[in-house]
Write a protein that holds these residues in place. Structure first.
Motif, PDB file in Angstrom:
ATOM      1  N   TYR A 124      16.700  50.713  -0.250  1.00 17.66           N
ATOM      2  CA  TYR A 124      15.406  50.890  -0.905  1.00 17.66           C
ATOM      3  C   TYR A 124      15.528  50.801  -2.419  1.00 17.66           C
ATOM      4  N   PHE A 125      16.707  50.500  -2.923  1.00 17.73           N
ATOM      5  CA  PHE A 125      16.902  50.455  -4.371  1.00 17.73           C
ATOM      6  C   PHE A 125      16.180  49.257  -4.995  1.00 17.73           C
ATOM      7  N   ALA A 126      16.308  48.095  -4.350  1.00 16.26           N
ATOM      8  CA  ALA A 126      15.769  46.860  -4.919  1.00 16.26           C
ATOM      9  C   ALA A 126      14.267  46.919  -5.204  1.00 16.26           C
ATOM     10  N   PRO A 127      13.427  47.279  -4.231  1.00 13.25           N
ATOM     11  CA  PRO A 127      11.979  47.274  -4.521  1.00 13.25           C
ATOM     12  C   PRO A 127      11.574  48.249  -5.613  1.00 13.25           C
ATOM     13  N   ILE A 128      12.283  49.381  -5.688  1.00 10.92           N
ATOM     14  CA  ILE A 128      11.956  50.352  -6.742  1.00 10.92           C
ATOM     15  C   ILE A 128      12.283  49.767  -8.106  1.00 10.92           C
ATOM     16  N   MET A 129      13.445  49.127  -8.205  1.00  5.96           N
ATOM     17  CA  MET A 129      13.849  48.527  -9.469  1.00  5.96           C
ATOM     18  C   MET A 129      12.878  47.423  -9.882  1.00  5.96           C
ATOM     19  N   ILE A 130      12.500  46.577  -8.928  1.00  2.00           N
ATOM     20  CA  ILE A 130      11.587  45.475  -9.216  1.00  2.00           C
ATOM     21  C   ILE A 130      10.230  45.997  -9.675  1.00  2.00           C
ATOM     22  N   ALA A 131       9.771  47.061  -9.044  1.00  2.00           N
ATOM     23  CA  ALA A 131       8.459  47.617  -9.401  1.00  2.00           C
ATOM     24  C   ALA A 131       8.450  48.169 -10.816  1.00  2.00           C
ATOM     25  N   PHE A 132       9.602  48.626 -11.293  1.00  2.00           N
ATOM     26  CA  PHE A 132       9.654  49.246 -12.613  1.00  2.00           C
ATOM     27  C   PHE A 132       9.605  48.217 -13.751  1.00  2.00           C
ATOM     28  N   ILE A 133      10.035  46.993 -13.492  1.00  2.20           N
ATOM     29  CA  ILE A 133      10.191  46.017 -14.569  1.00  2.20           C
ATOM     30  C   ILE A 133       8.888  45.763 -15.333  1.00  2.20           C
ATOM     31  N   PRO A 134       7.776  45.446 -14.668  1.00  2.00           N
ATOM     32  CA  PRO A 134       6.546  45.177 -15.428  1.00  2.00           C
ATOM     33  C   PRO A 134       5.715  46.424 -15.718  1.00  2.00           C
ATOM     34  N   ALA A 135       6.211  47.600 -15.330  1.00  2.00           N
ATOM     35  CA  ALA A 135       5.408  48.814 -15.497  1.00  2.00           C
ATOM     36  C   ALA A 135       5.115  49.098 -16.965  1.00  2.00           C
ATOM     37  N   PHE A 136       6.158  49.038 -17.797  1.00  2.00           N
ATOM     38  CA  PHE A 136       5.999  49.303 -19.225  1.00  2.00           C
ATOM     39  C   PHE A 136       6.065  47.997 -20.003  1.00  2.00           C
ATOM     40  N   ILE A 137       5.459  47.997 -21.167  1.00  5.35           N
ATOM     41  CA  ILE A 137       5.440  46.801 -22.006  1.00  5.35           C
ATOM     42  C   ILE A 137       6.536  46.919 -23.061  1.00  5.35           C
ATOM     43  N   TYR A 138       7.595  46.139 -22.871  1.00  3.79           N
ATOM     44  CA  TYR A 138       8.669  46.030 -23.858  1.00  3.79           C
ATOM     45  C   TYR A 138       8.739  44.581 -24.314  1.00  3.79           C
ATOM     46  N   THR A 139       9.765  44.277 -25.109  1.00  2.00           N
ATOM     47  CA  THR A 139      10.083  42.872 -25.321  1.00  2.00           C
ATOM     48  C   THR A 139      10.813  42.375 -24.074  1.00  2.00           C
ATOM     49  N   TRP A 140      10.892  41.081 -23.927  1.00  6.69           N
ATOM     50  CA  TRP A 140      11.551  40.479 -22.765  1.00  6.69           C
ATOM     51  C   TRP A 140      13.006  40.925 -22.678  1.00  6.69           C
ATOM     52  N   TYR A 141      13.728  40.896 -23.784  1.00  7.49           N
ATOM     53  CA  TYR A 141      15.142  41.273 -23.770  1.00  7.49           C
ATOM     54  C   TYR A 141      15.337  42.735 -23.384  1.00  7.49           C
ATOM     55  N   GLN A 142      14.448  43.611 -23.830  1.00  4.03           N
ATOM     56  CA  GLN A 142      14.557  45.023 -23.466  1.00  4.03           C
ATOM     57  C   GLN A 142      14.408  45.217 -21.963  1.00  4.03           C
ATOM     58  N   SER A 143      13.510  44.468 -21.351  1.00  4.29           N
ATOM     59  CA  SER A 143      13.348  44.550 -19.899  1.00  4.29           C
ATOM     60  C   SER A 143      14.599  44.067 -19.177  1.00  4.29           C
ATOM     61  N   VAL A 144      15.175  42.977 -19.673  1.00  2.00           N
ATOM     62  CA  VAL A 144      16.396  42.444 -19.062  1.00  2.00           C
ATOM     63  C   VAL A 144      17.538  43.444 -19.191  1.00  2.00           C
ATOM     64  N   VAL A 145      17.664  44.043 -20.369  1.00  2.00           N
ATOM     65  CA  VAL A 145      18.747  45.021 -20.591  1.00  2.00           C
ATOM     66  C   VAL A 145      18.594  46.216 -19.662  1.00  2.00           C
ATOM     67  N   SER A 146      17.374  46.734 -19.516  1.00  2.07           N
ATOM     68  CA  SER A 146      17.171  47.895 -18.633  1.00  2.07           C
ATOM     69  C   SER A 146      17.525  47.541 -17.196  1.00  2.07           C
ATOM     70  N   THR A 147      17.173  46.325 -16.772  1.00  2.73           N
ATOM     71  CA  THR A 147      17.505  45.882 -15.423  1.00  2.73           C
ATOM     72  C   THR A 147      19.018  45.789 -15.237  1.00  2.73           C
ATOM     73  N   CYS A 148      19.704  45.247 -16.218  1.00  7.11           N
ATOM     74  CA  CYS A 148      21.169  45.131 -16.154  1.00  7.11           C
ATOM     75  C   CYS A 148      21.827  46.504 -16.057  1.00  7.11           C
ATOM     76  N   ILE A 149      21.328  47.455 -16.845  1.00 10.86           N
ATOM     77  CA  ILE A 149      21.897  48.814 -16.820  1.00 10.86           C
ATOM     78  C   ILE A 149      21.762  49.412 -15.426  1.00 10.86           C
TER      79      ILE A 149
END
Length: 377
Positions: A124-149
């Motif tokens: 169940y990790f994947a859908p939760i992670m995917i749902a979080f990506i567009p939740a907040f408005i960051y720059t594109w790189y910040q979203s990528v970095v959070s996903t990588c972490i």
């Protein structure tokens, strides 16, 4: 690959411009999303604290949910206190949202790998992670970095705590989730950026003075106010530019020539100001130039000299009428906080004195000198 890289670079650039242009709305939206997700997360923890002890007591992870719920109560209180705070800075809200996202994902990673002796995978990790990506408005790189972490955290935790079989499952699940999340995030940001760019084009048309195609008064004042909020402690200069004897141009040569003069004045101001100044028409034959930070007094004077010289070269079709301008300027020193309204008032007073002295000149208001309030070229 090159096209993909250029596409991501463009999305990053536009996403940064979006955050800079829509700072207030992004702050408000992110704060609202933060409160909503905090409430939902609290509800999820309440649910799990009821269900897990009753149905999964043998897992031995009741204490994790209890601890998470206690922490979340304090986080929820903090979130709502910050929400109802009268002044919330953009940077503060962005950091809070980013930290909250990583905080929730840390919990997801923990319950994905504990207890270590159980052979469960993080399905169940994947859908939760995917749902979080567009939740907040960051720059594109910040979203990528959070996903990588988040992905790296799951992979490392699985390597340390789980068997090779579960680690393999979690590894491929995390990589798949990462790719899906990045792709969906790319689509979301691309759509958001296109909407922003189109909106900016529409706004830009509304901001333009119909005749001269530079900013109208409302637009240039909006630009200046935003800039002062951001760089209010830097050295800044506001200038009011008035075309001398413009009524005589209209009366003698006609309104078409008058329109040509106004367009020419706007073109000169735009050319001289470039990206170092905001330029706008504030009404009739009056214009405004606002020089940004890092412009010295000598730099501003040099630019105003170019403006004056450019005016003399405007072709009116009559050798008897030469276009001249009077310019009043107020120069705010670094670390000095002066509101826009005061800067405009003092520049206007400087303009009045310049015109009274003889026109075709410029003057800087100097408030600390009572006997002589202006420095002339």
């Amino acid at each position: 690959m090159g096209n993909l890289f250029r596409g991501m670079t463009e999305i990053q650039q536009v996403s940064r411009e979006y955050l800079e242009a829509e700072t207030e709305s992004v702050t408000k939206q992110n704060q609202g999303v933060l409160c909503t997700i905090a409430l939902l997360y609290t509800a999820v923890l309440v649910f799990y604290n009821i269900v897990v002890p009753l149905n999964f007591a043998d897992w031995g992870i009741n204490h994790i949910y209890r601890g998470a719920f206690i922490i979340q109560v304090f986080v929820l209180i903090y979130t709502f206190l910050r929400h109802y705070k009268k002044e919330r800075s953009f940077k503060e809200v962005q950091i809070t949202c980013y930290a909250f996202q990583l905080y929730v994902m840390t919990f997801v990673v923990v319950i994905s790998v504990l207890p270590g002796w159980m052979e469960q995978s993080a399905i169940y990790f994947a859908p939760i992670m995917i749902a979080f990506i567009p939740a907040f408005i960051y720059t594109w790189y910040q979203s990528v970095v959070s996903t990588c972490i988040e992905v790296v955290a799951l992979i490392v935790a699985s390597r340390v705590l789980k068997s090779d079989t579960i680690f393999t499952i979690n590894f491929f699940a995390a990589i798949l989730a990462f790719l899906i999340a990045i792709y969906l995030s790319f689509l979301v940001y691309e759509f958001r950026n296109k909407s922003f760019v189109q909106g900016e084009r529409i706004k830009e048309l509304a901001r333009q003075d119909v005749l001269t195609q530079i900013y109208n008064r409302g637009a240039v004042e909006e630009k200046i106010l935003k800039y002062i909020r951001k760089y209010g402690k830097e050295k800044l200069t506001l200038c009011i530019v008035d075309v001398d004897n413009f009524k005589n141009v209209n009366d003698t040569l006609g309104h078409p020539t008058g329109d040509h003069v106004l367009k020419s004045v706007a073109a000169i101001l735009r050319d001289v100001g470039g990206d170092r100044a905001f330029v706008g028409r504030i009404g009739g034959d009056e214009f405004m130039m606002f020089f940004k930070k890092d412009m010295s007094h000598a730099d501003v004077e040099a630019n105003l000299d170019r403006v004056r010289e450019g005016m003399h070269d405007i072709d009116t079709g009559s050798s008897e009428i030469v276009i001249t301008t009077s310019i009043g300027a107020y120069e705010k020193e670094a670390k000095e906080e002066v509101p826009y309204e005061t800067m405009f008032q003092l520049a206007d007073e400087a303009l009045y004195r310049v015109k009274k002295k003889g026109k075709d000149s410029y003057g800087f208001y100097v408030k600390e000198r009572e006997d002589s309030q202006f420095i002339y070229d």
